[in-house]
Design an enzyme around this catalytic site. Structure first.
Site, PDB file in Angstrom:
ATOM      1  N   GLY A 178       0.883  -1.173   0.000  1.00  0.00           N
ATOM      2  CA  GLY A 178       0.000   0.000   0.000  1.00  0.00           C
ATOM      3  C   GLY A 178       0.908   1.207   0.000  1.00  0.00           C
ATOM      4  N   ALA A 179       1.120   1.750  -1.226  1.00  0.00           N
ATOM      5  CA  ALA A 179       2.116   2.822  -1.359  1.00  0.00           C
ATOM      6  C   ALA A 179       1.450   4.145  -1.694  1.00  0.00           C
ATOM      7  CB  ALA A 179       3.146   2.431  -2.426  1.00  0.00           C
ATOM      8  N   MET A 191       0.946   7.502   2.965  1.00  0.00           N
ATOM      9  CA  MET A 191       1.786   7.030   4.073  1.00  0.00           C
ATOM     10  C   MET A 191       2.817   6.004   3.618  1.00  0.00           C
ATOM     11  SD  MET A 191       1.059   8.670   6.795  1.00  0.00           S
ATOM     12  CE  MET A 191       1.471   7.761   8.278  1.00  0.00           C
ATOM     13  N   ASN A 195      -4.947   3.313  10.475  1.00  0.00           N
ATOM     14  CA  ASN A 195      -5.898   3.806  11.466  1.00  0.00           C
ATOM     15  C   ASN A 195      -7.046   2.808  11.591  1.00  0.00           C
ATOM     16  OD1 ASN A 195      -4.712   6.243  12.201  1.00  0.00           O
ATOM     17  ND2 ASN A 195      -5.687   7.369  10.542  1.00  0.00           N
ATOM     18  N   ALA A 236       0.900  12.289   5.948  1.00  0.00           N
ATOM     19  CA  ALA A 236       1.374  12.371   4.559  1.00  0.00           C
ATOM     20  C   ALA A 236       0.189  12.673   3.665  1.00  0.00           C
ATOM     21  CB  ALA A 236       2.004  11.037   4.136  1.00  0.00           C
ATOM     22  N   LYS A 238      -6.566   7.161  19.508  1.00  0.00           N
ATOM     23  CA  LYS A 238      -6.567   7.812  18.189  1.00  0.00           C
ATOM     24  C   LYS A 238      -7.894   7.564  17.469  1.00  0.00           C
ATOM     25  CE  LYS A 238      -3.677   8.634  14.171  1.00  0.00           C
ATOM     26  NZ  LYS A 238      -2.798   8.039  13.174  1.00  0.00           N
TER      27      LYS A 238
HETATM   28  P1  NAD Z   1      -3.975   6.635   0.611  1.00  0.00           P
HETATM   29  O1  NAD Z   1      -5.388   6.799   0.195  1.00  0.00           O
HETATM   30  O2  NAD Z   1      -3.025   7.715   0.231  1.00  0.00           O
HETATM   31  O3  NAD Z   1      -3.397   5.272   0.019  1.00  0.00           O
HETATM   32  C1  NAD Z   1      -4.042   4.042   0.287  1.00  0.00           C
HETATM   33  C2  NAD Z   1      -4.186   3.293  -1.031  1.00  0.00           C
HETATM   34  O4  NAD Z   1      -5.128   3.961  -1.880  1.00  0.00           O
HETATM   35  C3  NAD Z   1      -2.893   3.187  -1.832  1.00  0.00           C
HETATM   36  O5  NAD Z   1      -2.860   1.912  -2.413  1.00  0.00           O
HETATM   37  C4  NAD Z   1      -3.046   4.258  -2.891  1.00  0.00           C
HETATM   38  O6  NAD Z   1      -2.319   4.018  -4.066  1.00  0.00           O
HETATM   39  C5  NAD Z   1      -4.541   4.214  -3.152  1.00  0.00           C
HETATM   40  N1  NAD Z   1      -5.020   5.489  -3.689  1.00  0.00           N
HETATM   41  C6  NAD Z   1      -4.796   6.720  -3.175  1.00  0.00           C
HETATM   42  N2  NAD Z   1      -5.407   7.660  -3.943  1.00  0.00           N
HETATM   43  C7  NAD Z   1      -6.016   6.990  -4.942  1.00  0.00           C
HETATM   44  C8  NAD Z   1      -6.812   7.389  -6.055  1.00  0.00           C
HETATM   45  N3  NAD Z   1      -7.091   8.679  -6.278  1.00  0.00           N
HETATM   46  N4  NAD Z   1      -7.263   6.442  -6.892  1.00  0.00           N
HETATM   47  C9  NAD Z   1      -6.996   5.128  -6.681  1.00  0.00           C
HETATM   48  N5  NAD Z   1      -6.260   4.672  -5.623  1.00  0.00           N
HETATM   49  C10 NAD Z   1      -5.779   5.593  -4.779  1.00  0.00           C
HETATM   50  O7  NAD Z   1      -3.994   6.366   2.163  1.00  0.00           O
HETATM   51  P2  NAD Z   1      -2.992   6.856   3.301  1.00  0.00           P
HETATM   52  O8  NAD Z   1      -3.309   8.263   3.642  1.00  0.00           O
HETATM   53  O9  NAD Z   1      -1.617   6.491   2.923  1.00  0.00           O
HETATM   54  O10 NAD Z   1      -3.484   5.975   4.533  1.00  0.00           O
HETATM   55  C11 NAD Z   1      -3.119   4.602   4.710  1.00  0.00           C
HETATM   56  C12 NAD Z   1      -3.536   4.198   6.125  1.00  0.00           C
HETATM   57  O11 NAD Z   1      -2.807   4.996   7.071  1.00  0.00           O
HETATM   58  C13 NAD Z   1      -5.013   4.450   6.431  1.00  0.00           C
HETATM   59  O12 NAD Z   1      -5.465   3.482   7.350  1.00  0.00           O
HETATM   60  C14 NAD Z   1      -5.003   5.810   7.107  1.00  0.00           C
HETATM   61  O13 NAD Z   1      -6.132   6.018   7.933  1.00  0.00           O
HETATM   62  C15 NAD Z   1      -3.716   5.706   7.913  1.00  0.00           C
HETATM   63  N6  NAD Z   1      -3.070   6.980   8.271  1.00  0.00           N
HETATM   64  C16 NAD Z   1      -2.973   7.997   7.357  1.00  0.00           C
HETATM   65  C17 NAD Z   1      -2.330   9.175   7.736  1.00  0.00           C
HETATM   66  C18 NAD Z   1      -2.143  10.309   6.756  1.00  0.00           C
HETATM   67  O14 NAD Z   1      -1.694  11.398   7.173  1.00  0.00           O
HETATM   68  N7  NAD Z   1      -2.381  10.145   5.459  1.00  0.00           N
HETATM   69  C19 NAD Z   1      -1.789   9.294   9.026  1.00  0.00           C
HETATM   70  C20 NAD Z   1      -1.883   8.208   9.905  1.00  0.00           C
HETATM   71  C21 NAD Z   1      -2.518   7.042   9.505  1.00  0.00           C
END
Ligand code: NAD
Length: 313
Positions: free
Chosen positions: A7-8, A11, A106, A132, A188
């Protein structure tokens, strides 16, 4: 260390980039084709604390990863909660008996999904204060500082986590061991379980919601449902401390004018939310323990209704 970031997104990009810069052997696995194509072509681009970087990290689509020869020492899970099971299915061939799996998503109850694929002794459950964002496919926005608390779910405790904590700290990710990770996860989740769903449904920033004359009652009702379930799971939750922390979100001088991440996901990007793994998890566990959870149940259903009205994917 050989590390898979499963999951890239935002975060996963942060962790992948920082661990790669610290000279670990990192591969990214993801399911978003355009994101993957851009990273393969240009490297993982980021505005990293104001500096433009492009890190050349290997990335694979999760559907093509089963043939990749990479026996990981560590898998860091960073999908959205509803993508977790599918991701674990995709990478299961790369998880050997010595692979540790660290979950920093989360939400509540992810260990129940992970333990279908790996023994409890290989699972590290954590909570992170890093943040992020993604500016578009292949490009992350990484500002500020953070930390990680993590706990080994197996019986060998801290000793099995030490090497991983060292690797995370060499990458300046500020990790430390916790003997009670469930309490920080629930704490959290209370902030996410109030601000995320409420601001999304009310189409409001945190300060505007916090200044209404019903905010205290709604927030206290939701937090009391989280606390009742947490107690049954032996997670200590200091309700006054949690309520005080939620109130800091209303401050207009700091973060009050922000919309929480669920709002960004659904209202801005038309994406499905993690509500089933935050308030929805409390409803499921409440049923199991015979605890009534009307506020979490109503909020979960409202968010699902909004997802469907907006045609979120
Ligand atoms: P994210 O949505 O950026 O990424 C998660 C997945 O969704 C990845 O595989 C990504 O490639 C995909 N994705 C993202 N945008 C997309 C789009 N427009 N179309 C298709 N696919 C898409 O999620 P994240 O923010 O990295 O969060 C991952 C986990 O970490 C979650 O459980 C989140 O609650 C938790 N978290 C996030 C943060 C933060 O600041 N972002 C902080 C702490 C915990």
């Amino acid at each position: 260390m050989k590390i898979i970031i499963a999951g890239a997104g935002a975060m996963g990009s942060r962790f992948g980039l920082m661990l790669h810069q610290a000279k670990n052997d990192v591969i990214l696995v993801d399911g978003w084709q355009e994101h993957i194509d851009n990273i393969k072509r240009d490297g993982l681009k980021a505005n990293f604390n104001g500096e433009e970087v492009a890190e050349n990290i290997a990335i694979y689509h999760q559907d093509e990863v089963s043939n990749v020869d990479f026996s990981a020492d560590l898998v860091i899970l960073f999908t959205k909660a509803m993508q977790l099971d599918g991701m674990l299915k995709s990478i299961k061939n790369m998880i050997g008996e010595n692979t540790k799996v660290l979950c920093l998503l989360n939400g509540i109850g992810h260990e129940d999904v992970i333990k279908k694929y790996v023994p409890l002794s290989s699972i590290l459950l954590g909570n992170t204060m890093w943040t992020a964002g993604l500016e578009g496919p292949g490009r992350a926005k990484l500002f500020g500082n953070g930390s990680i608390d993590l706990q080994n779910l197996g019986t060998d405790g801290k000793s099995a986590a030490e090497e991983i904590i060292t690797v995370l700290n060499e990458a300046k990710l500020n990790a430390k061991y916790s003997d009670n990770i469930l309490s920080s996860i629930y704490k959290k989740a209370c902030v996410n379980g109030t601000m995320n769903g409420l601001c999304t449904i009310l189409d409001s920033n945190m300060a505007d919601f916090g200044e209404t004359n019903v905010a205290d009652n709604i927030v206290e009702s939701i937090v009391s449902e989280f606390a009742a379930v947490a107690k049954r799971e032996n997670a200590t939750l200091n309700v006054d401390e949690v309520l005080a922390q939620i109130k800091t979100c209303y401050n207009r001088e700091t973060i009050g004018l922000h919309h929480p991440s669920m709002y960004q996901d659904l209202m801005i990007n038309n994406r499905l939310t993690e509500i089933d793994f935050i308030n929805g998890a409390i409803v499921r566990k409440g049923k199991e323990y015979g605890i009534s959870t009307p506020y979490c149940s109503f909020l979960t259903e409202l968010v699902h209704a909004k997802e469907q009205i907006l045609g979120a994917k």
